[in-house]
Design a protein around this motif. Structure first.
Motif, PDB file in Angstrom:
ATOM      1  N   GLY A 184       0.822  -1.207   0.000  1.00  0.00           N
ATOM      2  CA  GLY A 184       0.000   0.000   0.000  1.00  0.00           C
ATOM      3  C   GLY A 184       0.853   1.251   0.000  1.00  0.00           C
ATOM      4  O   GLY A 184       0.571   2.219  -0.714  1.00  0.00           O
ATOM      5  N   ARG A 185       1.925   1.234   0.802  1.00  0.00           N
ATOM      6  CA  ARG A 185       2.853   2.373   0.825  1.00  0.00           C
ATOM      7  C   ARG A 185       3.494   2.568  -0.540  1.00  0.00           C
ATOM      8  O   ARG A 185       3.619   3.691  -1.032  1.00  0.00           O
ATOM      9  N   ALA A 186       3.910   1.452  -1.155  1.00  0.00           N
ATOM     10  CA  ALA A 186       4.561   1.530  -2.468  1.00  0.00           C
ATOM     11  C   ALA A 186       3.581   2.024  -3.523  1.00  0.00           C
ATOM     12  O   ALA A 186       3.926   2.884  -4.343  1.00  0.00           O
ATOM     13  N   LEU A 187       2.355   1.517  -3.501  1.00  0.00           N
ATOM     14  CA  LEU A 187       1.351   1.932  -4.475  1.00  0.00           C
ATOM     15  C   LEU A 187       1.045   3.415  -4.344  1.00  0.00           C
ATOM     16  O   LEU A 187       0.977   4.141  -5.347  1.00  0.00           O
ATOM     17  N   PHE A 188       0.886   3.885  -3.112  1.00  0.00           N
ATOM     18  CA  PHE A 188       0.642   5.306  -2.906  1.00  0.00           C
ATOM     19  C   PHE A 188       1.832   6.135  -3.383  1.00  0.00           C
ATOM     20  O   PHE A 188       1.660   7.158  -4.048  1.00  0.00           O
ATOM     21  N   THR A 189       3.040   5.706  -3.058  1.00  0.00           N
ATOM     22  CA  THR A 189       4.248   6.441  -3.453  1.00  0.00           C
ATOM     23  C   THR A 189       4.362   6.544  -4.968  1.00  0.00           C
ATOM     24  O   THR A 189       4.613   7.630  -5.508  1.00  0.00           O
ATOM     25  N   VAL A 190       4.149   5.450  -5.665  1.00  0.00           N
ATOM     26  CA  VAL A 190       4.219   5.453  -7.129  1.00  0.00           C
ATOM     27  C   VAL A 190       3.112   6.320  -7.718  1.00  0.00           C
ATOM     28  O   VAL A 190       3.353   7.134  -8.610  1.00  0.00           O
ATOM     29  N   GLY A 191       1.902   6.173  -7.207  1.00  0.00           N
ATOM     30  CA  GLY A 191       0.775   6.955  -7.712  1.00  0.00           C
ATOM     31  C   GLY A 191       0.958   8.447  -7.480  1.00  0.00           C
ATOM     32  O   GLY A 191       0.740   9.267  -8.381  1.00  0.00           O
ATOM     33  N   TRP A 192       1.360   8.812  -6.269  1.00  0.00           N
ATOM     34  CA  TRP A 192       1.540  10.222  -5.941  1.00  0.00           C
ATOM     35  C   TRP A 192       2.690  10.818  -6.739  1.00  0.00           C
ATOM     36  O   TRP A 192       2.578  11.932  -7.263  1.00  0.00           O
ATOM     37  N   SER A 199       2.339  13.735  -9.512  1.00  0.00           N
ATOM     38  CA  SER A 199       3.081  14.982  -9.311  1.00  0.00           C
ATOM     39  C   SER A 199       3.917  15.347 -10.537  1.00  0.00           C
ATOM     40  O   SER A 199       3.924  16.505 -10.967  1.00  0.00           O
ATOM     41  N   VAL A 200       4.600  14.366 -11.098  1.00  0.00           N
ATOM     42  CA  VAL A 200       5.417  14.619 -12.294  1.00  0.00           C
ATOM     43  C   VAL A 200       4.521  15.008 -13.466  1.00  0.00           C
ATOM     44  O   VAL A 200       4.784  15.985 -14.170  1.00  0.00           O
ATOM     45  N   TRP A 201       3.440  14.253 -13.674  1.00  0.00           N
ATOM     46  CA  TRP A 201       2.524  14.577 -14.767  1.00  0.00           C
ATOM     47  C   TRP A 201       1.954  15.982 -14.607  1.00  0.00           C
ATOM     48  O   TRP A 201       1.932  16.761 -15.560  1.00  0.00           O
ATOM     49  N   LEU A 214       3.098  18.579 -12.918  1.00  0.00           N
ATOM     50  CA  LEU A 214       4.127  19.592 -13.114  1.00  0.00           C
ATOM     51  C   LEU A 214       4.368  19.838 -14.609  1.00  0.00           C
ATOM     52  O   LEU A 214       4.355  20.979 -15.069  1.00  0.00           O
ATOM     53  N   ILE A 215       4.548  18.765 -15.359  1.00  0.00           N
ATOM     54  CA  ILE A 215       4.764  18.906 -16.800  1.00  0.00           C
ATOM     55  C   ILE A 215       3.543  19.513 -17.476  1.00  0.00           C
ATOM     56  O   ILE A 215       3.648  20.390 -18.329  1.00  0.00           O
ATOM     57  N   HIS A 216       2.377  19.048 -17.083  1.00  0.00           N
ATOM     58  CA  HIS A 216       1.116  19.536 -17.657  1.00  0.00           C
ATOM     59  C   HIS A 216       0.955  21.044 -17.461  1.00  0.00           C
ATOM     60  O   HIS A 216       0.599  21.776 -18.372  1.00  0.00           O
ATOM     61  N   ILE A 217       1.237  21.524 -16.265  1.00  0.00           N
ATOM     62  CA  ILE A 217       1.080  22.954 -15.974  1.00  0.00           C
ATOM     63  C   ILE A 217       2.151  23.781 -16.678  1.00  0.00           C
ATOM     64  O   ILE A 217       1.857  24.826 -17.243  1.00  0.00           O
ATOM     65  N   LEU A 218       3.383  23.326 -16.651  1.00  0.00           N
ATOM     66  CA  LEU A 218       4.482  24.109 -17.210  1.00  0.00           C
ATOM     67  C   LEU A 218       4.499  24.133 -18.734  1.00  0.00           C
ATOM     68  O   LEU A 218       4.952  25.108 -19.331  1.00  0.00           O
TER      69      LEU A 218
END
Length: 72
Positions: free
Chosen positions: A48-56, A60-62, A64-68
């Motif tokens: 669950g920790r790993a899934l949340f970490t990967v998802g978050w 976040s990366v998507w 950031l790129i989307h906004i910039l």
């Protein structure tokens, strides 16, 4: 302003009110962070920790790129 702006503003305001209420009443299990921890079983599941970490991280990366770059 468009209708979508009003919808997002309304949703954000409702969320802010709900989260403020949850923080003020100090009842266990009613804030967003508490519910996310429960949903992903953060305290009891490494998966669950790993899934949340990967998802978050992915979101976040998507975002950031989307906004910039105004793409995607």
């Amino acid at each position: 302003m468009t209708n979508s702006w009003l919808i997002w503003a309304g949703w954000t305001s409702l969320f802010a009110l709900a989260e403020t209420w949850a923080l003020m009443n100090r009842k266990d299990g009613d804030t967003l962070s508490e519910n996310v921890r429960t949903l992903f079983r953060i305290r009891t599941s490494k998966a669950g920790r790993a899934l949340f970490t990967v998802g978050w991280s992915g979101f976040s990366v998507w975002f950031l790129i989307h906004i910039l770059t105004e793409t995607m």
